[in-house]
Design an enzyme around this catalytic site. Structure first.
Site: not given
Length: 697
Positions: A480-481, A484, A487
């Site tokens: 998940h991290e 980020h 991105h």
């Protein structure tokens, strides 16, 4: 001003030649460095707002943005250290500087002269990225109080400073209340708790000269005790300590960390801010820069989702109750029993336990597997790199893209995986610096990110240091991290304010992070990132099949829990009169629970008091973003599932990965999130993929 000519310019915090010198930053430098940077930024503001200064994007960027970016980077380094290496000295330095920094940003965002310069810019002179950044800036000026006058403007500035101060204090109380609790117990009391957790708690006790096991409220300790300890009395003790942190219900010695008054004041100040800006309430203000159109639309979305999840949640609870009574002799399970009952039912139903899986997920192997996925899907290479760090456990990496001219640096990141005292709980990604075609040098600045988790550390057995073991949930958190981070780092946008995650609507920013989680459930992916800690054997296929069968175990209950948090947050910030005290906050929470929850906690539970996302983390009237973005991410991942069905090569489809990278990751915030999603999928998102992924279709 040239920083090299300033007295004290040799301070590590004032060195912007490359990466932050984390190993050399000390609390006594903070005030000195920030005084220099604030002076520099104020001088730049006066320069660009002078009547004779041209209302041109490049001219303003070359003077003001260069100065403010330096301030952001230095303050970002201090804030980061405050989160991951908290000491009394650093906390004091941070809190002393916070009002000055907040005052500057508030004044900058509401400066009528600067607002006038932006208004006077010729739209035809801006490229597409600058046009989007200009549009965002104009909106930010309005939300920043640039159109307020006189006393209203002064009051608005004070509101910003006070909210920053209160948010920081809320965060400190939550951290201190968590760190303040410990409990020494015997080996007998820990019956049922996994061996690796017992080894870690024994080592923690020994390090303090104690015999037995030291328990804390940090997740790597708290969660396994709640899931596996046979002793209901021990679970109750830990549960009560956990759910009363930073509240009026805490133990006497911890009452000084009570966040009740802070929450009430923050809500009042946010409401007043909204009124000053001409809005009904803070919920309206929060949604101006987001995808959702109104609090009413969000509330309806959440209630619709709750309605779809409710039958599944009712069944989840009925199954738990029946199993607790028939197999565990628990006819009236309490709040501290549910994690234990849930784990036992999962073991019985799917014939596996989280602890059976955990030895296969050694941190180095998981990380290598994650890197392989990213390298395959997004056509980059990840290499170890060197940089000054704040703790020996921190690792540093670089991402490169191969080109005819050779390896080209794309971005870099710090990885800080382990839980420790003085480090804020949870997991997060933060930016160190953004990609930017610098107006002062003409050079391209590459992006750098922080990736922070709170996993258990490796333990030493018979003199041999074992690698850290991750739960499958930990693996999902890491992915998940990293989503980020991708991105932020894979952007090709050259305008700082809309590159990477900057300028992306808050309720779309979770799309790339939640998207990455899906790969944690693919056999072709997972088998390459597992190796048993003792034997080196990969995860057996039959064990994975059991995990997959259990994937949507209690998804109804979990969905309602997220809806409960999201609905509470939005209703809390969407009252026409502020929720004015602790009793009113708890009453609203109870109202939400009565509407959507199927499990009620004890009356002493104080969940809001450590709800840092909305009181200290930027998610106020925005926590719904997680569920909103799940719709986007599930639909985006469905494109990879469709490609797998079509080509038979699995979900690591390079062509689909390239389209996703170009449409979503590389575009960053340079256009509305819906435009990026449609560029990838060719249509607007639908909820079907989410319901299917969560077993509620």
């Amino acid at each position: 001003m040239n920083l090299q000519t300033v007295p004290g310019a040799t301070l590590p915090l004032l060195d912007f030649s490359d990466l932050p010198r984390f190993d050399a930053i000390t609390p006594d430098q903070v005030a000195l460095a920030l005084d220099v940077l604030l002076t520099d930024a104020n001088r730049a503001l006066e320069q660009v707002t002078a009547d004779t200064f041209p209302a041109e994007w490049a001219a303003i960027a070359g003077a003001l943005d260069v100065a403010t970016e330096r301030l952001s980077r230095a303050w970002g380094a201090v804030s980061h250290l405050n989160s991951v290496a908290d000491t009394p000295e650093l906390r004091a330095a941070y809190n002393e500087a916070l009002p000055k920094v907040t005052e500057f940003w508030t004044r900058l965002g509401s400066d009528e002269r600067l607002y006038a310069k932006y208004k006077a810019m010729d739209p035809a002179s801006l490229n597409a990225e600058q046009t989007q950044a200009h549009k965002n800036a104009m909106r930010s000026f309005v939300l920043g109080g640039a159109e307020l006058q006189g006393e209203a403007k002064e009051r608005f500035a004070w509101l910003q400073e006070r909210q920053a101060e209160l948010g920081q204090k809320f965060s400190e109380n939550a951290l201190d209340a968590t760190d303040a609790f410990s409990l020494i117990v015997s080996t007998e009391e820990l019956a049922g708790v996994p061996a690796d957790v017992q080894q870690a708690t024994a080592a923690a006790a020994k390090a303090e000269g104690q015999t037995g096991h030291k328990l804390t409220l940090k997740m790597p300790c708290y969660l396994p005790v709640m899931q596996f300890a046979h002793s209901s009395a021990l679970r109750e003790k830990l549960y009560r300590a956990y759910v009363t942190r930073a509240s009026d219900q805490a133990a006497a010695e911890a009452l000084k960390f009570d966040n009740t008054a802070i929450m009430a004041e923050l809500l009042a100040l946010r409401h007043e801010e909204a009124q000053l800006l001409g809005y009904r309430h803070f919920g309206d203000v929060s949604l101006v820069p987001k995808m959702a159109e109104s609090p009413e639309q969000v509330i309806q979305f959440l209630r619709d989702l709750a309605g779809k999840a409710r039958p599944y949640a009712d069944k989840d609870l009925a199954d738990l109750r029946a199993f607790a009574a028939s197999e565990l002799g628990l006819t009236d399970p309490q709040a501290w029993d549910w994690p234990y009952v849930g784990e036992k039912l999962k073991e019985a139903r799917y014939a596996f336990s989280e602890q059976e899986v955990k030895p296969y997920f050694t941190a180095p192997k998981v990380l290598a597997g994650l890197f392989q996925i990213v390298e395959t899907l997004f056509e980059v290479a990840i290499r170890r790199d060197t940089a000054p760090v704040w703790h020996p456990g921190v690792e540093f990496y670089r991402i490169e893209r191969t080109s005819p001219a050779g390896a080209q640096l794309v971005g870099q990141f710090y990885l800080d995986p382990a839980a420790r005292t003085g480090k804020r709980g949870g997991a997060w990604m933060d930016d160190v610096r953004a990609r930017w075609l610098r107006p002062d040098t003409g050079a391209l600045q590459t992006p750098v990110a922080h990736l922070v988790c709170n996993f258990a550390e490796g333990v030493e057995i018979d003199g041999v240091k074992k690698p850290p073991l991750l739960t499958h949930d930990d693996v999902i958190t890491l992915f998940h991290e990293f989503g980020h981070g991708l991105h932020h780092m894979l952007t090709l946008v050259n305008e700082r304010d809309v590159s990477g995650i900057s300028g992306v609507e808050w309720d779309a920013v979770e799309l790339p992070s939640q998207f990455m989680e899906n790969f944690c459930w693919e056999w072709d992916v997972l088998k390459h990132m597992t190796a048993h800690v003792d034997t080196g054997e990969p995860l057996p296929r039959d064990l994975f099949d059991k995990m997959l069968a259990a994937k949507n175990y209690q998804s109804g209950l979990q969905t309602l829990r997220q809806v409960e948090f999201s609905l509470f947050d939005m209703l809390l910030h969407s009252q026409t009169a502020p929720v004015s005290n602790g009793d009113a906050i708890l009453a609203l929470q109870q109202q939400v629970r009565d509407e959507v929850a199927v499990l009620q906690p004890p009356a002493y539970s104080r969940t809001p008091h450590t709800f840092s996302h909305i009181f200290a983390g930027g998610y106020s009237a925005g926590y719904y973003s997680y569920k909103w973005a799940e719709v986007l991410s599930a639909d985006a991942y469905a494109a990879f599932e469709e490609a797998a069905q079509k080509n038979g090569h699995g979900t690591l489809d390079v062509e689909t990965g390239r389209r996703y990278r170009e449409a979503i990751l590389e575009a960053g915030g340079s256009r509305p999130a819906m435009a990026s999603f449609k560029a990838f999928r060719g249509r607007e998102p639908g909820i079907d993929a989410l319901l299917r992924h969560q077993g509620m279709a």
